[in-house]
Design an enzyme around this catalytic site. Structure first.
Site, PDB file in Angstrom:
ATOM      1  N   THR A  35       0.831  -1.216   0.000  1.00 37.36           N
ATOM      2  CA  THR A  35       0.000   0.000   0.000  1.00 37.36           C
ATOM      3  C   THR A  35       0.861   1.260   0.000  1.00 37.36           C
ATOM      4  OG1 THR A  35      -0.038  -0.197   2.395  1.00 37.36           O
ATOM      5  CG2 THR A  35      -1.991  -0.970   1.219  1.00 37.36           C
ATOM      6  N   ASP A  36       2.132   1.124   0.409  1.00 35.00           N
ATOM      7  CA  ASP A  36       2.919   2.351   0.639  1.00 35.00           C
ATOM      8  C   ASP A  36       3.138   3.157  -0.631  1.00 35.00           C
ATOM      9  OD1 ASP A  36       4.765   0.437  -0.296  1.00 35.00           O
ATOM     10  OD2 ASP A  36       6.320   0.911   1.182  1.00 35.00           O
ATOM     11  N   ALA A  49      14.902 -11.968   2.304  1.00 32.01           N
ATOM     12  CA  ALA A  49      13.808 -12.739   2.907  1.00 32.01           C
ATOM     13  C   ALA A  49      12.582 -11.883   3.192  1.00 32.01           C
ATOM     14  CB  ALA A  49      14.295 -13.399   4.196  1.00 32.01           C
ATOM     15  N   GLU A  74      17.756   3.540  -2.747  1.00 30.38           N
ATOM     16  CA  GLU A  74      17.392   2.219  -3.274  1.00 30.38           C
ATOM     17  C   GLU A  74      16.720   2.340  -4.648  1.00 30.38           C
ATOM     18  OE1 GLU A  74      16.181  -0.432  -0.338  1.00 30.38           O
ATOM     19  OE2 GLU A  74      15.236  -1.840  -1.718  1.00 30.38           O
ATOM     20  N   ASP A  85       9.871   0.551   4.565  1.00 33.60           N
ATOM     21  CA  ASP A  85      10.972  -0.166   5.215  1.00 33.60           C
ATOM     22  C   ASP A  85      11.975   0.784   5.854  1.00 33.60           C
ATOM     23  OD1 ASP A  85       9.644  -2.249   4.116  1.00 33.60           O
ATOM     24  OD2 ASP A  85      11.111  -2.651   2.537  1.00 33.60           O
ATOM     25  N   TYR A  89       7.821  -6.573  -8.586  1.00 31.06           N
ATOM     26  CA  TYR A  89       7.460  -5.488  -7.684  1.00 31.06           C
ATOM     27  C   TYR A  89       7.207  -4.213  -8.484  1.00 31.06           C
ATOM     28  CZ  TYR A  89       7.743  -2.247  -3.772  1.00 31.06           C
ATOM     29  OH  TYR A  89       7.453  -1.267  -2.855  1.00 31.06           O
TER      30      TYR A  89
HETATM   31  C1  GLA Z   1       8.997  -4.055  -0.012  1.00 30.14           C
HETATM   32  C2  GLA Z   1       9.148  -2.550  -0.258  1.00 30.14           C
HETATM   33  C3  GLA Z   1       8.188  -1.738   0.594  1.00 30.14           C
HETATM   34  C4  GLA Z   1       6.748  -2.267   0.483  1.00 30.14           C
HETATM   35  C5  GLA Z   1       6.715  -3.785   0.662  1.00 30.14           C
HETATM   36  C6  GLA Z   1       5.350  -4.372   0.382  1.00 30.14           C
HETATM   37  O1  GLA Z   1       9.401  -4.372   1.286  1.00 30.14           O
HETATM   38  O2  GLA Z   1      10.469  -2.143   0.014  1.00 30.14           O
HETATM   39  O3  GLA Z   1       8.255  -0.390   0.243  1.00 30.14           O
HETATM   40  O4  GLA Z   1       6.159  -1.874  -0.718  1.00 30.14           O
HETATM   41  O5  GLA Z   1       7.645  -4.451  -0.185  1.00 30.14           O
HETATM   42  O6  GLA Z   1       4.432  -3.973   1.326  1.00 30.14           O
END
Ligand code: GLA
Length: 419
Positions: free
Chosen positions: A68-69, A156, A193, A205, A256
């Protein structure tokens, strides 16, 4: 990628060396830094200890708010008790010399030559990305030597990369007195990143690694970056169990980025009906029901996931604050179902772990955590059922999928900072 042997004891401040003398992890890192780089202590200081800083930043599990971020939505992560540690000292020139204990590898780059970042090994690109972003924002880190070690499993879904970025930024901030704010640090690490590693990640994160607090989950509005800490009573009557499926998907970052583009496309579709819609966060469920039939089926499912997941996070944060862990756990289960069927970021191994956990008495809720396509699940379980859960998961996972399953209990939430 396999997890390297954890180089540090779980409690970095209470480790003792094999000879029996008590030496903390920061001291061990400082000693290893001096041993590895033969340039001697920083030229500007006669006191080696004083010239070296050690920073830590933890990994995280996400309790609610999957994918969702980057749609400006809500998330509810919490840090774990595994971290990345970076020991640094000034090199006195423009060169950055790095040593990764876990990869048993060295890397060197010049602060002036950002174009060379893509030639570095991946782990070093996170560090170089952080220095490049600092410079882009007008900060002036000088050359440095750094030793990196950690015990967050790599690849992971527990945010080892964000932990490395944040530990680097916190360490450099201290070493060169950069005066970085916490939110600014999280942002620049995210950008490091995106720009230098090529994963178009959201802010969760890095934000969680830097702003997470012991004993709490972090409710974050990823658009405004408003946040609050919600008590998470770990170590009392519940705990979190992380189960690592062992599945590492090389394609995860391209999948992703594909999800991110799908969300942007779906948001553009809905913006035709309401110009105030900037991202899926703004789309009301009623609009999906009314106009969504004209949208491609895949994009409609992506939109439904994001919109319903945002609602779950908002409700979940309230339930957690009220101590209603049963209802909170149900939301974790619903979150996994939506990530698996609507967002399609789970896999057979993660689904099996969720299914096994859900069949164990005392489990309140369980879901995949992180980007998905492999990686880990996180399970909220009553403390007295923990061992039973771990045994059931390990035995039944082995029956279905050959590899052994690694599970561990998150005993406490670490905080980013200097050691
Ligand atoms: C990874 C990304 C985060 C987020 C998650 C899924 O960890 O780095 O920004 O989008 O996936 O919730």
């Amino acid at each position: 990628m396999d997890q390297p042997a954890p180089p540090l004891a779980d409690d970095p401040n209470a480790a003792s060396d094999p000879a029996g003398t008590t030496e903390t992890a920061p001291e061990r890192l400082q000693r290893a830094l001096s041993r590895h780089f033969e340039t001697g202590p920083s030229p500007n200081s006669s006191d080696e200890r004083a010239s070296c800083v050690v920073a830590q930043a933890p990994g995280r599990v996400n309790l609610l708010g999957g994918h969702t971020d980057y749609s400006g939505g809500f998330v509810l992560p919490t840090t774990i008790d595994r971290a990345v540690y970076v020991a640094l000292r000034a090199s006195g020139d423009e060169t950055v010399r790095l040593r990764s204990v876990d990869f048993d590898e060295d890397a060197t780059f010049s602060l002036e030559a950002e174009t060379a970042i893509e030639e570095l090994p991946t782990w070093a690109r996170y560090v170089a990305g952080v220095t490049a972003e600092l410079r882009r924002r007008g900060y002036a880190p000088e050359g440095f030597e750094a030793l990196i070690a950690g015990n967050v499993p790599l690849g992971a879904g527990l945010s080892s990369s964000a932990a490395l970025e944040v530990a680097t930024a916190v360490g450099l901030g201290e070493l060169f007195s950069l005066g970085l704010g916490a939110v600014e640090t999280a942002r620049l690490c995210q950008r490091a990143e995106q720009e230098h590693v090529g994963v178009e990640c959201g802010i969760m994160d890095q934000f969680s690694s830097h702003l997470g607090r012991a004993g709490h989950a972090l409710f974050l509005d990823c658009r405004s970056l408003e946040h609050r800490h919600v008590p998470l009573p770990l170590a009392e009557d519940v705990c979190l169990v992380v189960a690592d499926s062992g599945v590492r998907r090389e394609l995860a970052s391209s999948k992703y980025n594909e999800r991110r583009r799908e969300c942007e496309e779906a948001a553009r579709f809905f913006a035709q009906f309401d110009a105030s819609i900037e991202s899926l966060r703004d789309v009301p469920e009623a609009l999906i029901e009314k106009q969504g039939t004209e949208l491609d089926d895949t994009l409609r499912r992506r939109a439904r996931h994001v919109v319903s997941e945002n609602e779950r996070v908002e409700r979940g944060a309230t339930l957690l604050a009220d101590g209603d862990l049963e209802a909170f756990g149900q939301l974790m289960n619903a979150s996994h179902a939506s990530l698996a069927s609507g967002y399609e970021v789970s896999c057979a191994e993660l689904d099996a772990l969720v299914e096994i956990a859900q069949s164990v008495e005392g489990v309140l809720g369980t879901r995949m955590t992180g980007a998905g396509f492999g990686g880990c699940t996180v399970t909220l379980v009553r403390r007295d059922a923990t061992e039973h859960l771990r045994r059931a998961m390990e035995a039944r996972y082995r029956e279905r999928f050959a590899p052994d399953l690694e599970t561990y209990v998150v005993e406490r939430n670490l905080k980013a900072g200097l050691l």
